[in-house]
Design an enzyme around this catalytic site. Structure first.
Site, mmCIF file in Angstrom:
data_model
loop_
_atom_site.group_PDB
_atom_site.id
_atom_site.type_symbol
_atom_site.label_atom_id
_atom_site.label_comp_id
_atom_site.label_asym_id
_atom_site.label_seq_id
_atom_site.Cartn_x
_atom_site.Cartn_y
_atom_site.Cartn_z
ATOM 1 N N CYS A 1 116.258 -20.378 14.523
ATOM 2 C CA CYS A 1 117.078 -21.383 13.835
ATOM 3 C C CYS A 1 116.873 -22.756 14.459
ATOM 4 O O CYS A 1 117.395 -23.039 15.544
ATOM 5 C CB CYS A 1 118.553 -20.963 13.924
ATOM 6 S SG CYS A 1 119.674 -22.205 13.263
ATOM 7 N N CYS B 1 120.047 -24.890 14.809
ATOM 8 C CA CYS B 1 120.912 -24.496 15.931
ATOM 9 C C CYS B 1 120.335 -24.930 17.275
ATOM 10 O O CYS B 1 121.080 -25.307 18.172
ATOM 11 C CB CYS B 1 121.092 -22.972 15.984
ATOM 12 S SG CYS B 1 121.305 -22.177 14.401
ATOM 13 N N ASP B 2 119.017 -24.842 17.439
ATOM 14 C CA ASP B 2 118.446 -24.933 18.789
ATOM 15 C C ASP B 2 117.503 -26.107 19.045
ATOM 16 O O ASP B 2 117.054 -26.293 20.173
ATOM 17 C CB ASP B 2 117.679 -23.625 19.103
ATOM 18 C CG ASP B 2 118.618 -22.422 19.119
ATOM 19 O OD1 ASP B 2 119.793 -22.611 19.476
ATOM 20 O OD2 ASP B 2 118.180 -21.313 18.772
#
Ligand code: NAP
Length: 311
Positions: free
Chosen positions: A132, A135-136
């Site tokens: 993701c 997200c990261d």
């Protein structure tokens, strides 16, 4: 209480179904597992949903969809459904906070990222290996990242990663991408992007964080090991090699194809009376936010019709 409609999944399919069911004055409950929004919530910018403004993030669009469904009376509950007994007239699903019953069910669980399956991958998830970018990506500010895959997700996410990483290398197992031409053109013009064609990742290594990775050229068989720059100490490996439907819960009750995608007719009806499926979890040719939302709308209207005829 007996709901009119239980919707499992709060991605675009589930939220659109919730909106249409609520507007049809049905008593509807939508279950979301974590933050809601499904894959949409972890997608960077959305450019191909009609009417969505330029640069709207997936998460923002998902929030708007949830607010709209709630505005018309849909109840959205955070609970993970772990059991589904949906063959009978009254459909029963069980979550952490109890058993819920309804006249109809709309299955909208979607899919989840497929791992590559190479040595080191599972051990280094969250330590450099990610599924993701939204997200990261922030963890890789000014670092190098590799993106594995050549489909829409891989290229979309690679583009997103260019906003953070110093260099983005897309690793694809063939010599042409599967992704839409529009995103390919954009990606290949980006000066931060390099492509390793005909290449797969064989192993990811590291003690606590990703430190090196072994790549194989599938045409020549040549192996190369990339080691993190000494100052960086690490780099990112973002994996986008497709996804699998999250349909295990319904096995043995709902008809599926061999890959686990739920089979429906054009009205989203499954083989079970009063059970519909919408979005990425069903057999279909185009998995997009717009097609998921359309499936949800159809499923909700069909659920309404089913209830009307089975009072
Ligand atoms: P996908 O279209 O199935 O692409 C998967 C990619 O990973 C392919 O390039 C595939 O290579 C590669 N791959 C598969 N297994 C691999 C392995 N073991 N090792 C290395 N590479 C591997 O999956 P997706 O990109 O997640 O997209 C899923 C669906 O969502 C698609 O229908 C897509 O159109 C849609 N989607 C659309 C958008 C958008 O429109 N913006 C964004 C995201 C997703 P090959 O090409 O050689 O098979």
């Amino acid at each position: 209480m007996l709901y009119d409609v239980i919707i499992i999944g709060a991605g675009p399919a589930g939220l659109a179904a919730g909106l249409y069911a609520a507007r049809a004055k049905l008593n509807v409950i939508i279950f979301e597992k974590s933050g809601g929004g499904g894959q949409l919530a972890t997608t960077g910018d959305i450019e191909n949903y009609p009417g969505a403004q330029e640069d709207i993030s997936g998460a923002a669009l998902a929030d708007r969809m949830a607010d709209q469904a709630k505005h018309f009376g849909a109840k959205i509950v955070k609970d993970t459904i772990t059991q589904a007994d949906i063959s009978g007239k009254v459909k029963k699903v069980t979550g952490g906070s109890g058993v819920y019953e309804a006249k109809t069910v709309i299955i909208a669980n979607g899919g989840k990222a497929r791992p590559i399956g190479c040595p080191g991958e599972a051990e280094l998830v969250g330590k450099g290996v990610s599924y993701c970018a939204t997200c990261d990506a922030d963890f890789f500010n000014d670092l190098e990242v590799f993106v594995i895959g050549g489909g829409d997700s891989a290229l979309d996410e690679a583009m997103f990663l260019t906003k953070f990483a110093r260099k983005v290398t897309v690793v694809h197992r063939r010599d042409e991408f599967r992704a839409a031409k529009s995103i390919q053109d954009k990606l290949l013009k980006n000066p931060k992007v390099e492509v390793m064609w005909d290449t797969v990742i064989e192993e990811i290594k590291g003690d606590g964080v990703v430190e090196s990775a072994v790549f194989k050229n599938v045409k020549s068989g040549e192996l190369t090991e990339y080691t993190a720059n000494e100052d960086d100490g690490t780099f990112g490996v973002f994996v986008f090699v497709g996804f699998d439907p999250v349909s295990g819960l319904y096995k043995g009750q709902v008809d599926m194809d061999p890959a686990g995608y739920i089979i429906t007719d054009e009205n989203m009806k499954t083989n079970l009376d009063g059970v519909f499926a919408a979005g990425d979890i069903r057999v279909k040719t185009l998995r997009q936010v717009v097609t998921a939302a359309a499936d949800g709308a159809i499923a909700a209207i069909q659920a309404e019709k089913y209830i009307e005829h089975n009072q």
